[in-house]
Design a protein around this motif. Structure first.
Motif, PDB file in Angstrom:
ATOM      1  N   LEU A 143       0.829  -1.195   0.000  1.00 31.90           N
ATOM      2  CA  LEU A 143       0.000   0.000   0.000  1.00 31.90           C
ATOM      3  C   LEU A 143       0.868   1.251   0.000  1.00 31.90           C
ATOM      4  CD1 LEU A 143      -2.765  -0.969   2.604  1.00 31.90           C
ATOM      5  CD2 LEU A 143      -2.815  -1.198   0.113  1.00 31.90           C
ATOM      6  N   ARG A 144       0.356   2.298  -0.608  1.00 32.03           N
ATOM      7  CA  ARG A 144       1.071   3.582  -0.657  1.00 32.03           C
ATOM      8  C   ARG A 144       0.353   4.574   0.233  1.00 32.03           C
ATOM      9  NH1 ARG A 144       2.361   5.311  -6.735  1.00 32.03           N
ATOM     10  NH2 ARG A 144       3.384   6.950  -5.538  1.00 32.03           N
ATOM     11  N   ALA A 145       1.131   5.315   1.016  1.00 33.85           N
ATOM     12  CA  ALA A 145       0.548   6.270   1.952  1.00 33.85           C
ATOM     13  C   ALA A 145       1.126   7.663   1.727  1.00 33.85           C
ATOM     14  CB  ALA A 145       0.801   5.824   3.391  1.00 33.85           C
ATOM     15  N   LEU A 146       0.264   8.656   1.856  1.00 33.47           N
ATOM     16  CA  LEU A 146       0.639  10.064   1.816  1.00 33.47           C
ATOM     17  C   LEU A 146       0.335  10.658   3.181  1.00 33.47           C
ATOM     18  CD1 LEU A 146       1.209  12.888   0.519  1.00 33.47           C
ATOM     19  CD2 LEU A 146      -1.201  12.866  -0.231  1.00 33.47           C
ATOM     20  N   VAL A 147       1.316  11.330   3.776  1.00 32.84           N
ATOM     21  CA  VAL A 147       1.135  11.954   5.087  1.00 32.84           C
ATOM     22  C   VAL A 147       1.620  13.395   4.994  1.00 32.84           C
ATOM     23  CG1 VAL A 147       1.727  11.885   7.552  1.00 32.84           C
ATOM     24  CG2 VAL A 147       1.514   9.745   6.256  1.00 32.84           C
ATOM     25  N   THR A 148       0.850  14.324   5.594  1.00 33.62           N
ATOM     26  CA  THR A 148       1.332  15.692   5.708  1.00 33.62           C
ATOM     27  C   THR A 148       1.639  15.993   7.163  1.00 33.62           C
ATOM     28  OG1 THR A 148      -0.848  16.729   6.018  1.00 33.62           O
ATOM     29  CG2 THR A 148      -0.084  16.399   3.749  1.00 33.62           C
ATOM     30  N   SER A 149       2.568  16.923   7.376  1.00 34.54           N
ATOM     31  CA  SER A 149       3.039  17.165   8.739  1.00 34.54           C
ATOM     32  C   SER A 149       3.545  18.592   8.886  1.00 34.54           C
ATOM     33  CB  SER A 149       4.158  16.174   9.072  1.00 34.54           C
ATOM     34  OG  SER A 149       4.623  16.334  10.394  1.00 34.54           O
ATOM     35  N   GLY A 150       3.482  19.100  10.110  1.00 39.96           N
ATOM     36  CA  GLY A 150       4.064  20.396  10.411  1.00 39.96           C
ATOM     37  C   GLY A 150       3.180  21.566  10.034  1.00 39.96           C
ATOM     38  N   PRO A 151       3.712  22.786  10.128  1.00 40.30           N
ATOM     39  CA  PRO A 151       2.963  23.982   9.772  1.00 40.30           C
ATOM     40  C   PRO A 151       3.188  24.352   8.318  1.00 40.30           C
ATOM     41  CG  PRO A 151       5.052  24.627  10.702  1.00 40.30           C
ATOM     42  CD  PRO A 151       5.052  23.112  10.659  1.00 40.30           C
ATOM     43  N   ARG A 194       2.006  27.073  15.474  1.00 41.18           N
ATOM     44  CA  ARG A 194       2.894  26.443  16.442  1.00 41.18           C
ATOM     45  C   ARG A 194       3.086  24.937  16.232  1.00 41.18           C
ATOM     46  NH1 ARG A 194       3.491  30.235  20.548  1.00 41.18           N
ATOM     47  NH2 ARG A 194       1.843  31.816  20.653  1.00 41.18           N
ATOM     48  N   SER A 195       2.625  24.406  15.132  1.00 42.50           N
ATOM     49  CA  SER A 195       2.756  22.964  14.916  1.00 42.50           C
ATOM     50  C   SER A 195       4.221  22.535  14.870  1.00 42.50           C
ATOM     51  CB  SER A 195       2.070  22.563  13.610  1.00 42.50           C
ATOM     52  OG  SER A 195       2.304  21.206  13.317  1.00 42.50           O
ATOM     53  N   SER A 196       4.556  21.479  15.616  1.00 43.62           N
ATOM     54  CA  SER A 196       5.928  20.963  15.642  1.00 43.62           C
ATOM     55  C   SER A 196       6.171  19.894  14.585  1.00 43.62           C
ATOM     56  CB  SER A 196       6.244  20.365  17.017  1.00 43.62           C
ATOM     57  OG  SER A 196       5.442  19.202  17.244  1.00 43.62           O
ATOM     58  N   GLY A 197       5.092  19.264  14.110  1.00 42.35           N
ATOM     59  CA  GLY A 197       5.237  18.157  13.167  1.00 42.35           C
ATOM     60  C   GLY A 197       5.446  16.811  13.819  1.00 42.35           C
ATOM     61  N   LYS A 198       5.487  16.771  15.155  1.00 37.73           N
ATOM     62  CA  LYS A 198       5.786  15.500  15.832  1.00 37.73           C
ATOM     63  C   LYS A 198       4.753  14.425  15.543  1.00 37.73           C
ATOM     64  CE  LYS A 198       8.451  17.425  19.707  1.00 37.73           C
ATOM     65  NZ  LYS A 198       8.507  17.599  21.180  1.00 37.73           N
ATOM     66  N   GLY A 223       4.830  -1.395   6.782  1.00 30.31           N
ATOM     67  CA  GLY A 223       5.059  -1.910   5.441  1.00 30.31           C
ATOM     68  C   GLY A 223       4.625  -1.014   4.310  1.00 30.31           C
ATOM     69  N   ALA A 224       3.969   0.107   4.602  1.00 28.69           N
ATOM     70  CA  ALA A 224       3.518   0.995   3.527  1.00 28.69           C
ATOM     71  C   ALA A 224       4.682   1.768   2.923  1.00 28.69           C
ATOM     72  CB  ALA A 224       2.463   1.968   4.058  1.00 28.69           C
ATOM     73  N   ALA A 225       4.554   2.118   1.653  1.00 26.79           N
ATOM     74  CA  ALA A 225       5.505   3.020   1.004  1.00 26.79           C
ATOM     75  C   ALA A 225       4.993   4.435   1.251  1.00 26.79           C
ATOM     76  CB  ALA A 225       5.586   2.723  -0.489  1.00 26.79           C
ATOM     77  N   VAL A 226       5.718   5.201   2.046  1.00 28.94           N
ATOM     78  CA  VAL A 226       5.204   6.465   2.570  1.00 28.94           C
ATOM     79  C   VAL A 226       5.907   7.661   1.939  1.00 28.94           C
ATOM     80  CG1 VAL A 226       4.819   7.850   4.652  1.00 28.94           C
ATOM     81  CG2 VAL A 226       4.671   5.350   4.769  1.00 28.94           C
ATOM     82  N   THR A 227       5.102   8.640   1.517  1.00 25.04           N
ATOM     83  CA  THR A 227       5.603   9.959   1.134  1.00 25.04           C
ATOM     84  C   THR A 227       5.133  10.950   2.190  1.00 25.04           C
ATOM     85  OG1 THR A 227       5.551   9.472  -1.240  1.00 25.04           O
ATOM     86  CG2 THR A 227       5.568  11.796  -0.588  1.00 25.04           C
ATOM     87  N   LEU A 228       6.072  11.660   2.792  1.00 25.13           N
ATOM     88  CA  LEU A 228       5.762  12.653   3.817  1.00 25.13           C
ATOM     89  C   LEU A 228       5.981  14.041   3.232  1.00 25.13           C
ATOM     90  CD1 LEU A 228       5.159  13.477   6.782  1.00 25.13           C
ATOM     91  CD2 LEU A 228       7.614  13.268   7.212  1.00 25.13           C
ATOM     92  N   VAL A 229       4.915  14.830   3.184  1.00 28.05           N
ATOM     93  CA  VAL A 229       4.999  16.224   2.730  1.00 28.05           C
ATOM     94  C   VAL A 229       4.972  17.082   3.981  1.00 28.05           C
ATOM     95  CG1 VAL A 229       3.950  18.044   1.362  1.00 28.05           C
ATOM     96  CG2 VAL A 229       3.823  15.665   0.579  1.00 28.05           C
ATOM     97  N   CYS A 230       6.069  17.770   4.266  1.00 27.94           N
ATOM     98  CA  CYS A 230       6.121  18.486   5.540  1.00 27.94           C
ATOM     99  C   CYS A 230       6.557  19.932   5.363  1.00 27.94           C
ATOM    100  CB  CYS A 230       7.026  17.780   6.535  1.00 27.94           C
ATOM    101  SG  CYS A 230       8.780  17.904   6.245  1.00 27.94           S
TER     102      CYS A 230
END
Length: 404
Positions: A188-196, A210-214, A227-234
Motif C-alpha cells: 500500500l502507498r501512503a501520503l502523510v502531511t506534517s508540520g505547519p 505552532r505545529s511541531s510536526g511531531k 510496510g507501507a511506502a510512505v511519502t511525507l509532505v512536511c
C-alpha cells in the motif's frame, strides 16, 4: 517485524564503523539477533569487545581460526542468517564483492552465502564517484545486492558530498522494509502531511503556527514500519526525516497541495499538517518598512488558501481509498470534528484539543477522538508515537490486514 530475525553484520574498516555499534543496539531493541564479523581494518575503529557486549554473542574475525571452524565454520555462519548486512561497506569490500574475492573471513562469508545482502556504502566522495566504484555497484546490483545510502554531507576527511554512511535508523528501516514484504500494510502507498505552513508577507516575515510536526512524523514512521511506502509532505520543522520515508519539504499551503497531488496515487492519505487557512493576498517583493513615527501601520489583505483535505477527499478520479484528516480544536472538540468530517468529505477525522494548557502543540502527548461514519471513538491520552501506532493498527484493520 524484526523479532526473532537473525542478522549477520559485517563491519569493514572505515571511520563510519563507529555507527555499527548504534546499529546493533537499534536492531537488538527491536528483537533481532545480531552476530558480527569484522575485517582486520575494522578493528582500528571499533573493538571486538564493544560489538560482543552489544550483541551478547561472539564476534568472528579470523578465517583460519581452528576453534571457530570446529564450532561452526564460515559456511554455516553465513547460511544461518536471515539477512547479511555490510555496514560500513567500504570501497575496498565492495570491489572484492564485485570481483568474487575471498581473502579474509568477511569476503569469504559473502561469497559462501545463499542469503540476500544489504550494503551501506561509506567512503570519501571521490572514491564514491570514481568510475571503478560505480562499475562495481552496477555489478552488485545486477546480482541482487541491496543498498541503503550513502548520504550527502560533511566527511571526516574534510570534504563534502555523497559518501556518508546512512544513519543507523535508516539502515534499520531498510532492513524492516526487506522483512516487511508480508507486513500489514505491505503493497500500500501512503501520503502523510506534517508540520505547519509558512505564508510569506514579505521576504522576511511570514504567517505561521505552532505545529511541531511531531504527530505527523510519528504517523509516517508507523505506517512505514507497518510496510507501507510512505511519502511525507512536511512544512518547516526542526525534526529529522523519518527513516525509510520519502520526504518532500515545502513552505506554503499551495506548495503542499501541489506536492500532495504529485504524490498520488495513494491508498492512504493522512493530513496531519496544520495548514494556514489564510495567506497575504499580495506578498511584498521587498521588506515592508516600519512607518515613520506617527505614520499609519500597513494594512494586510488576505486570501483564502486551498483546502488540501477537501481537495484530495473530493477527487473524482485517483482519490485515496482512505482519507484521514485532523481537527485541531479548542472547544467542543468531537462535535466540531464530526461537522468537519461531513464538510470535508473525508472518511475519518482525528480530533485533538490544542487549547492552552494541553501541551499538544510542541508536546509529546495527544488526546485523540477518532470520528468515523460509525460515531466517535475516544482514545486515552497517549504519546504521539502511541497515537501513530494505534492509527496504523486501525488502518490495517480497515484494509483487512491485522497489525501486530
Amino acid at each position: 517485524m524484526l523479532a526473532g530475525k537473525r542478522i549477520l553484520l559485517i563491519v569493514s574498516g572505515g571511520i563510519a564503523a563507529y555507527k555499527s555499534l548504534e546499529l546493533v543496539r537499534r536492531l537488538r531493541e527491536r528483537g533481532a539477533a545480531v552476530r558480527c564479523a569484522m575485517t582486520t581494518s575494522a578493528e582500528q575503529f571499533v573493538t571486538p569487545l564493544s560489538l560482543q557486549a552489544l550483541t551478547e554473542d561472539k564476534v568472528y574475525r579470523d578465517l583460519f581460526s581452528l576453534t571457530d571452524e570446529s564450532e561452526m565454520g564460515h559456511i554455516n555462519l553465513s547460511r544461518q542468517a536471515d539477512l547479511i548486512v555490510v555496514a560500513p561497506a567500504t570501497a575496498n569490500i565492495l570491489a572484492k564483492m564485485a570481483g568474487g574475492l575471498a581473502d579474509d573471513l568477511a569476503t569469504t562469508l559473502l561469497l559462501a552465502t545463499d542469503k540476500e545482502v544489504l550494503a551501506a556504502p561509506a567512503m570519501n566522495v571521490r572514491m564514491w564517484t570514481h568510475a571503478a566504484t560505480q562499475a562495481n555497484l552496477d555489478i552488485l546490483r545486477q546480482r541482487g545486492v541491496r543498498f541503503v545510502g550513502p548520504n550527502e554531507g560533511d566527511m571526516a576527511c574534510g570534504e563534502y558530498g555523497p559518501g556518508r554512511m546512512a544513519e543507523p535508523l535508516e539502515i534499520v528501516a531498510a532492513i524492516e522494509s526487506y522483512f516487511g514484504k508480508g507486513a500489514p500494510l505491505a503493497g500500500l502507498r501512503a501520503l502523510v502531511t506534517s508540520g505547519p505552513t509558512y505564508e510569506a508577507i514579505d521576504p522576511v516575515r511570514f504567517i505561521g503556527n505552532r505545529s511541531s510536526g511531531k504527530q505527523g512524523h510519528a504517523i509516517a514512521t508507523a505506517l512505514a514500519r507497518a510496510g507501507a511506502a510512505v511519502t511525507l509532505v512536511c512544512g518547516p520543522v526542526a525534526l529529522p526525516d523519518p527513516a525509510g520515508v520519502k520526504v518532500v519539504r515545502i513552505e506554503s499551503a499551495r506548495e503542499m497541495l501541489a506536492a500532495c497531488e504529485s504524490a498520488l496515487p495513494a491508498d492512504i492519505a493522512v493530513f496531519a499538517a496544520a495548514v494556514a487557512d489564510w495567506r497575504v493576498a499580495q506578498e511584498a517583493p521587498q521588506k515592508i518598512k516600519k512607518p515613520a513615527e506617527g505614520g499609519a501601520a500597513p494594512t494586510l489583505s488576505f486570501a483564502e488558501n486551498p483546502d488540501i483535505l477537501a481537495s484530495i477527499a473530493g477527487l473524482k478520479q485517483g482519490r485515496p481509498a482512505l482519507v484521514i484528516g485532523f481537527a485541531a480544536e479548542t472547544e467542543k472538540v468531537a462535535e466540531h470534528a464530526a461537522a468537519k468530517r461531513a464538510r470535508k468529505g473525508c472518511d475519518w477525522i482525528l480530533a485533538n484539543d490544542v487549547s492552552a494548557g494541553t501541551g499538544t502543540f510542541g508536546g509529546d502527548a495527544n488526546t485523540i477522538h477518532l470520528v468515523t461514519e460509525n460515531g466517535t471513538e475516544d482514545w486515552p491520552r497517549l504519546t504521539k508515537q502511541q497515537v501513530a501506532e494505534r492509527l496504523a493498527a486501525r488502518i490495517g484493520d480497515h484494509f483487512g490486514k491485522k497489525t501486530t
